[in-house]
Design a protein around this motif. Structure first.
Motif, PDB file in Angstrom:
ATOM      1  N   ALA A 135      42.603  71.988  55.268  1.00 52.97           N
ATOM      2  CA  ALA A 135      43.426  70.836  54.901  1.00 52.97           C
ATOM      3  C   ALA A 135      44.915  71.117  55.102  1.00 52.97           C
ATOM      4  CB  ALA A 135      43.151  70.447  53.444  1.00 52.97           C
ATOM      5  N   VAL A 136      45.373  72.295  54.695  1.00 58.11           N
ATOM      6  CA  VAL A 136      46.794  72.633  54.829  1.00 58.11           C
ATOM      7  C   VAL A 136      47.205  72.701  56.304  1.00 58.11           C
ATOM      8  CG1 VAL A 136      48.490  74.458  54.443  1.00 58.11           C
ATOM      9  CG2 VAL A 136      46.943  73.788  52.603  1.00 58.11           C
ATOM     10  N   ILE A 137      46.350  73.305  57.131  1.00 59.13           N
ATOM     11  CA  ILE A 137      46.673  73.403  58.558  1.00 59.13           C
ATOM     12  C   ILE A 137      46.710  72.020  59.198  1.00 59.13           C
ATOM     13  CG2 ILE A 137      45.860  74.296  60.772  1.00 59.13           C
ATOM     14  CD1 ILE A 137      44.695  76.677  59.235  1.00 59.13           C
ATOM     15  N   ALA A 138      45.787  71.125  58.787  1.00 57.26           N
ATOM     16  CA  ALA A 138      45.780  69.763  59.330  1.00 57.26           C
ATOM     17  C   ALA A 138      47.047  69.007  58.942  1.00 57.26           C
ATOM     18  CB  ALA A 138      44.544  69.008  58.847  1.00 57.26           C
ATOM     19  N   VAL A 139      47.477  69.125  57.690  1.00 56.16           N
ATOM     20  CA  VAL A 139      48.707  68.455  57.250  1.00 56.16           C
ATOM     21  C   VAL A 139      49.921  69.029  57.974  1.00 56.16           C
ATOM     22  CG1 VAL A 139      50.225  68.089  55.266  1.00 56.16           C
ATOM     23  CG2 VAL A 139      47.772  67.805  55.011  1.00 56.16           C
ATOM     24  N   LEU A 140      49.928  70.342  58.176  1.00 52.46           N
ATOM     25  CA  LEU A 140      51.025  70.956  58.922  1.00 52.46           C
ATOM     26  C   LEU A 140      51.060  70.435  60.354  1.00 52.46           C
ATOM     27  CD1 LEU A 140      53.308  73.032  58.884  1.00 52.46           C
ATOM     28  CD2 LEU A 140      51.645  74.784  59.510  1.00 52.46           C
ATOM     29  N   GLY A 141      49.867  70.248  60.952  1.00 53.74           N
ATOM     30  CA  GLY A 141      49.809  69.682  62.300  1.00 53.74           C
ATOM     31  C   GLY A 141      50.372  68.273  62.358  1.00 53.74           C
ATOM     32  N   LEU A 142      50.048  67.447  61.347  1.00 55.40           N
ATOM     33  CA  LEU A 142      50.597  66.089  61.309  1.00 55.40           C
ATOM     34  C   LEU A 142      52.111  66.111  61.135  1.00 55.40           C
ATOM     35  CD1 LEU A 142      48.014  64.092  59.129  1.00 55.40           C
ATOM     36  CD2 LEU A 142      48.177  64.243  61.613  1.00 55.40           C
ATOM     37  N   THR A 143      52.617  67.043  60.331  1.00 58.95           N
ATOM     38  CA  THR A 143      54.067  67.143  60.124  1.00 58.95           C
ATOM     39  C   THR A 143      54.792  67.513  61.417  1.00 58.95           C
ATOM     40  OG1 THR A 143      53.649  67.853  57.841  1.00 58.95           O
ATOM     41  CG2 THR A 143      55.851  68.234  58.734  1.00 58.95           C
ATOM     42  N   VAL A 144      54.257  68.492  62.125  1.00 57.34           N
ATOM     43  CA  VAL A 144      54.871  68.901  63.391  1.00 57.34           C
ATOM     44  C   VAL A 144      54.785  67.765  64.408  1.00 57.34           C
ATOM     45  CG1 VAL A 144      54.729  70.558  65.276  1.00 57.34           C
ATOM     46  CG2 VAL A 144      54.383  71.324  62.936  1.00 57.34           C
ATOM     47  N   MET A 145      53.670  67.027  64.392  1.00 63.82           N
ATOM     48  CA  MET A 145      53.516  65.881  65.293  1.00 63.82           C
ATOM     49  C   MET A 145      54.566  64.806  65.007  1.00 63.82           C
ATOM     50  SD  MET A 145      50.212  63.376  65.501  1.00 63.82           S
ATOM     51  CE  MET A 145      50.628  62.714  63.871  1.00 63.82           C
ATOM     52  N   ALA A 146      54.810  64.538  63.726  1.00 58.73           N
ATOM     53  CA  ALA A 146      55.841  63.554  63.365  1.00 58.73           C
ATOM     54  C   ALA A 146      57.219  64.020  63.817  1.00 58.73           C
ATOM     55  CB  ALA A 146      55.822  63.320  61.854  1.00 58.73           C
ATOM     56  N   LEU A 147      57.484  65.319  63.730  1.00 56.58           N
ATOM     57  CA  LEU A 147      58.764  65.857  64.201  1.00 56.58           C
ATOM     58  C   LEU A 147      58.895  65.681  65.707  1.00 56.58           C
ATOM     59  CD1 LEU A 147      61.346  67.393  63.497  1.00 56.58           C
ATOM     60  CD2 LEU A 147      60.083  69.534  63.789  1.00 56.58           C
ATOM     61  N   PHE A 162      68.079  67.424  75.511  1.00 55.79           N
ATOM     62  CA  PHE A 162      67.654  68.771  75.136  1.00 55.79           C
ATOM     63  C   PHE A 162      66.504  68.736  74.132  1.00 55.79           C
ATOM     64  CE2 PHE A 162      70.699  67.503  71.937  1.00 55.79           C
ATOM     65  CZ  PHE A 162      70.229  68.061  70.764  1.00 55.79           C
ATOM     66  N   LEU A 163      66.294  67.588  73.479  1.00 55.83           N
ATOM     67  CA  LEU A 163      65.212  67.464  72.508  1.00 55.83           C
ATOM     68  C   LEU A 163      63.855  67.217  73.166  1.00 55.83           C
ATOM     69  CD1 LEU A 163      66.888  65.339  69.688  1.00 55.83           C
ATOM     70  CD2 LEU A 163      66.336  67.776  69.650  1.00 55.83           C
ATOM     71  N   VAL A 164      63.839  66.959  74.480  1.00 56.86           N
ATOM     72  CA  VAL A 164      62.553  66.747  75.158  1.00 56.86           C
ATOM     73  C   VAL A 164      61.706  68.003  75.065  1.00 56.86           C
ATOM     74  CG1 VAL A 164      61.440  66.224  77.346  1.00 56.86           C
ATOM     75  CG2 VAL A 164      63.526  65.017  76.708  1.00 56.86           C
ATOM     76  N   ARG A 165      62.327  69.152  75.291  1.00 55.90           N
ATOM     77  CA  ARG A 165      61.587  70.413  75.225  1.00 55.90           C
ATOM     78  C   ARG A 165      61.111  70.686  73.803  1.00 55.90           C
ATOM     79  NH1 ARG A 165      64.133  75.042  78.641  1.00 55.90           N
ATOM     80  NH2 ARG A 165      63.500  73.480  80.187  1.00 55.90           N
ATOM     81  N   VAL A 166      61.947  70.364  72.819  1.00 54.17           N
ATOM     82  CA  VAL A 166      61.539  70.551  71.426  1.00 54.17           C
ATOM     83  C   VAL A 166      60.346  69.653  71.097  1.00 54.17           C
ATOM     84  CG1 VAL A 166      62.297  70.411  69.026  1.00 54.17           C
ATOM     85  CG2 VAL A 166      63.898  71.154  70.786  1.00 54.17           C
ATOM     86  N   GLY A 167      60.409  68.398  71.564  1.00 53.40           N
ATOM     87  CA  GLY A 167      59.286  67.496  71.339  1.00 53.40           C
ATOM     88  C   GLY A 167      58.021  67.970  72.012  1.00 53.40           C
ATOM     89  N   ALA A 168      58.146  68.524  73.228  1.00 52.91           N
ATOM     90  CA  ALA A 168      56.973  69.047  73.935  1.00 52.91           C
ATOM     91  C   ALA A 168      56.324  70.179  73.148  1.00 52.91           C
ATOM     92  CB  ALA A 168      57.385  69.522  75.327  1.00 52.91           C
ATOM     93  N   ILE A 169      57.152  71.080  72.630  1.00 55.94           N
ATOM     94  CA  ILE A 169      56.618  72.195  71.835  1.00 55.94           C
ATOM     95  C   ILE A 169      55.943  71.670  70.570  1.00 55.94           C
ATOM     96  CG2 ILE A 169      57.270  74.246  70.522  1.00 55.94           C
ATOM     97  CD1 ILE A 169      59.495  74.699  72.578  1.00 55.94           C
ATOM     98  N   CYS A 170      56.553  70.668  69.937  1.00 57.17           N
ATOM     99  CA  CYS A 170      55.976  70.116  68.701  1.00 57.17           C
ATOM    100  C   CYS A 170      54.617  69.470  68.957  1.00 57.17           C
ATOM    101  CB  CYS A 170      56.939  69.099  68.093  1.00 57.17           C
ATOM    102  SG  CYS A 170      58.418  69.814  67.357  1.00 57.17           S
ATOM    103  N   PHE A 171      54.494  68.680  70.011  1.00 57.03           N
ATOM    104  CA  PHE A 171      53.214  68.031  70.307  1.00 57.03           C
ATOM    105  C   PHE A 171      52.148  69.061  70.671  1.00 57.03           C
ATOM    106  CE2 PHE A 171      55.816  64.129  71.168  1.00 57.03           C
ATOM    107  CZ  PHE A 171      55.230  63.355  70.180  1.00 57.03           C
ATOM    108  N   GLY A 172      52.510  70.041  71.487  1.00 54.51           N
ATOM    109  CA  GLY A 172      51.538  71.075  71.827  1.00 54.51           C
ATOM    110  C   GLY A 172      51.103  71.875  70.615  1.00 54.51           C
ATOM    111  N   LEU A 173      52.057  72.204  69.734  1.00 55.07           N
ATOM    112  CA  LEU A 173      51.736  72.965  68.536  1.00 55.07           C
ATOM    113  C   LEU A 173      50.871  72.158  67.577  1.00 55.07           C
ATOM    114  CD1 LEU A 173      52.139  75.551  66.910  1.00 55.07           C
ATOM    115  CD2 LEU A 173      54.256  74.573  65.995  1.00 55.07           C
TER     116      LEU A 173
END
Length: 253
Positions: A135-147, A162-173
């Motif tokens: 559950a904690v890992i799933a919520v963390l995934g949703l948080t990173v996805m929202a970021l 410059f935020l495109v790369r940050v967004g790419a990392i967030c979606f992949g993570l």
């Protein structure tokens, strides 16, 4: 006279640039919006998967000498035990179910989020450490996805490329975290089936099958990973692709 005209044209150009803001090129903006649409589909599936409890169905054996049989379904947050009529269960099915059939339902939220107690399902005990971790890992995934969504929205609205790369990392993570959460949940289900209570009455024979919420989680993970790759490709300089696919000019007659 010529110099004054040049100064006026330069001043008009600067004013137009200030009014237009930092904006993106139309072609690049279109690509970002398409990638964001793909990521939005993955985000919707992820929220649907994490918020619903149809991750796995637990089914008892149908032939129990009674007119009713028991089934259950659970997710990251709660478990629902359902009593079904034998006559509603498909004739060729050996176990009780599917859980979508009409019947008496009793749903309870897992207490290991509040009091730390394990849940007991069909004389079996959950392994709360695994359920909590999933559950904690799933919520963390949703948080990173929202970021990641916030980063791409900032790129489209403010031109902060410059935020495109940050967004790419967030979606992949986020896609990777959802896959990890799914795998931890699968191990928690296996642990639940094996942790039989020694106290009477004897635990019924139990089978399990994964349901549509888990399928949504798999689809969301793959789509988010694909969306992250698309955003990452948009951050690469154009010259490597230009060398691979050189443009050919018009041939001389």
């Amino acid at each position: 006279m010529m110099w004054s005209n040049f100064l006026m044209q330069e001043e008009d150009r600067r004013r137009g640039a200030r009014r237009a803001g930092p904006g993106l090129a139309p072609e690049r903006e279109g690509k970002l919006k398409l990638a964001l649409l793909l990521a939005a589909v993955g985000a919707a599936l992820a929220v649907l998967a994490v918020g619903t409890e149809f991750w796995v169905e637990l089914n008892t054996v149908k032939a129990n000498g009674s007119a009713v049989c028991d089934a259950a379904y659970l997710g990251l947050w709660k478990v629902c035990v359902k009593r079904l009529w034998q006559e509603d269960v498909p004739a060729g099915r050996r176990t009780c179910g599917p859980a979508q059939l009409p019947g008496e339902t009793n749903c309870t939220y897992f207490k290991f989020f509040t009091t730390g107690e394990n849940a007991h399902i069909f004389h079996r005990t959950t392994k709360k450490e695994m359920n909590l971790a999933a559950a904690v890992i799933a919520v963390l995934g949703l948080t990173v996805m929202a970021l990641g969504c916030l980063c791409i929205i900032m790129v489209l609205s403010k031109g902060a490329e410059f935020l495109v790369r940050v967004g790419a990392i967030c979606f992949g993570l986020s896609g990777l975290l959802l896959l990890i959460s799914l795998e931890v949940f699968r191990h928690s289900v296996r642990a639940l089936v094996q942790r039989v209570s020694p106290e009477p009455p004897p635990a019924p024979a139990l089978t399990y099958e994964y349901s549509w919420s888990l399928g949504c989680c798999v689809g969301a993970s793959l789509i988010l990973l694909l969306g992250g790759c698309c955003f990452l490709l948009l951050t690469l300089p154009p010259w490597p692709w230009g060398s691979l696919c050189p443009k050919q000019g018009p041939r001389a007659p």
